[in-house]
Design an enzyme around this catalytic site. Structure first.
Site, PDB file in Angstrom:
ATOM      1  N   HIS A 288       0.839  -1.188   0.000  1.00 40.67           N
ATOM      2  CA  HIS A 288       0.000   0.000   0.000  1.00 40.67           C
ATOM      3  C   HIS A 288       0.878   1.243   0.000  1.00 40.67           C
ATOM      4  O   HIS A 288       2.092   1.158   0.236  1.00 40.67           O
ATOM      5  CB  HIS A 288      -0.931   0.017   1.228  1.00 40.67           C
ATOM      6  CG  HIS A 288      -0.209   0.016   2.534  1.00 40.67           C
ATOM      7  ND1 HIS A 288      -0.159  -1.080   3.368  1.00 40.67           N
ATOM      8  CD2 HIS A 288       0.505   0.974   3.154  1.00 40.67           C
ATOM      9  CE1 HIS A 288       0.547  -0.786   4.441  1.00 40.67           C
ATOM     10  NE2 HIS A 288       0.976   0.461   4.340  1.00 40.67           N
TER      11      HIS A 288
HETATM   12  P1  TYD Z   1      -2.006  -4.412   7.697  1.00 38.41           P
HETATM   13  O1  TYD Z   1      -2.346  -3.067   7.164  1.00 38.41           O
HETATM   14  O2  TYD Z   1      -2.433  -5.599   6.921  1.00 38.41           O
HETATM   15  O3  TYD Z   1      -0.424  -4.495   7.969  1.00 38.41           O
HETATM   16  P2  TYD Z   1       0.799  -4.374   6.906  1.00 38.41           P
HETATM   17  O4  TYD Z   1       0.630  -3.081   6.206  1.00 38.41           O
HETATM   18  O5  TYD Z   1       2.008  -4.425   7.781  1.00 38.41           O
HETATM   19  O6  TYD Z   1       0.762  -5.536   5.992  1.00 38.41           O
HETATM   20  O7  TYD Z   1      -2.563  -4.497   9.187  1.00 38.41           O
HETATM   21  C1  TYD Z   1      -2.927  -5.712   9.832  1.00 38.41           C
HETATM   22  C2  TYD Z   1      -4.093  -5.429  10.789  1.00 38.41           C
HETATM   23  O8  TYD Z   1      -3.684  -4.568  11.848  1.00 38.41           O
HETATM   24  C3  TYD Z   1      -5.260  -4.753  10.103  1.00 38.41           C
HETATM   25  O9  TYD Z   1      -6.436  -5.313  10.644  1.00 38.41           O
HETATM   26  C4  TYD Z   1      -5.142  -3.312  10.536  1.00 38.41           C
HETATM   27  C5  TYD Z   1      -4.506  -3.403  11.891  1.00 38.41           C
HETATM   28  N1  TYD Z   1      -3.654  -2.250  12.264  1.00 38.41           N
HETATM   29  C6  TYD Z   1      -4.041  -1.455  13.326  1.00 38.41           C
HETATM   30  O10 TYD Z   1      -5.085  -1.668  13.964  1.00 38.41           O
HETATM   31  N2  TYD Z   1      -3.234  -0.409  13.679  1.00 38.41           N
HETATM   32  C7  TYD Z   1      -2.089  -0.127  13.025  1.00 38.41           C
HETATM   33  O11 TYD Z   1      -1.380   0.827  13.390  1.00 38.41           O
HETATM   34  C8  TYD Z   1      -1.700  -0.960  11.911  1.00 38.41           C
HETATM   35  C9  TYD Z   1      -0.439  -0.681  11.137  1.00 38.41           C
HETATM   36  C10 TYD Z   1      -2.521  -2.013  11.569  1.00 38.41           C
END
Ligand code: TYD
Length: 136
Positions: free
Chosen positions: A53
């Site tokens: 992303h």
């Molecule tokens: P995700 O966006 O898939 O992580 P990455 O970008 O590292 O692959 O996030 C995984 C889960 O955690 C998703 O349900 C969103 C949640 N999350 C939070 O609640 N707070 C945060 O600060 C982050 C980064 C993710």
């Protein structure tokens, strides 16, 4: 754009006979924002690819405080991969950089400092949407 929106960082290590310490503060040279959120990623499957992303606005500093992983970045024109493999090595990323985290070592703990609370509306998850935003 890659060079203004991303920067490799070298943190000062305060070491003595006991070992090493790195200190990062809001608005210091390496963290040019007020830290509003800290999160960390660990226990990652070495085959996993995370991220995938960009953000509209978010500013972040990434550091592998243990182990190593690759950060693959794309500004819509250029691609660049940085391997974070030392606790004194950081990466600053802001805004419209589509990024992926991959090639995690089993012991990797990727620590991220961010300038804003979690906000799903700041995410651009679709690569084609990202390219559209870059070329606006
Ligand atoms: P995700 O966006 O898939 O992580 P990455 O970008 O590292 O692959 O996030 C995984 C889960 O955690 C998703 O349900 C969103 C949640 N999350 C939070 O609640 N707070 C945060 O600060 C982050 C980064 C993710």
């Amino acid at each position: 754009m890659m060079n203004t929106l991303t920067k490799e960082l070298q943190f000062t290590v305060r070491g003595d006979e006991r070992g090493s310490l790195v200190a990062l503060e809001s608005l210091c040279e390496q963290v040019p924002f007020e830290i509003k959120r800290v999160y960390y990623i660990f226990g990652t499957d070495p085959e996993a690819v995370r991220g995938k992303h960009a953000h509209h606005k978010l500013k972040q500093v990434l550091v592998c405080v243990s182990g190593a992983c690759d950060i693959r970045m794309d500004d819509g024109k250029e691609r660049k991969t940085v391997r974070l493999d030392h606790p004194a090595k950081g990466l600053y990323i802001e805004g419209l950089i589509y990024h992926e985290m991959l090639n995690f070592s089993r012991d990797c703990v990727l620590l991220v400092l961010a300038d804003a609370p979690y906000d799903e509306s700041d995410y651009i998850r679709d690569y084609h949407q990202f390219l559209k935003e870059v070329h606006l």
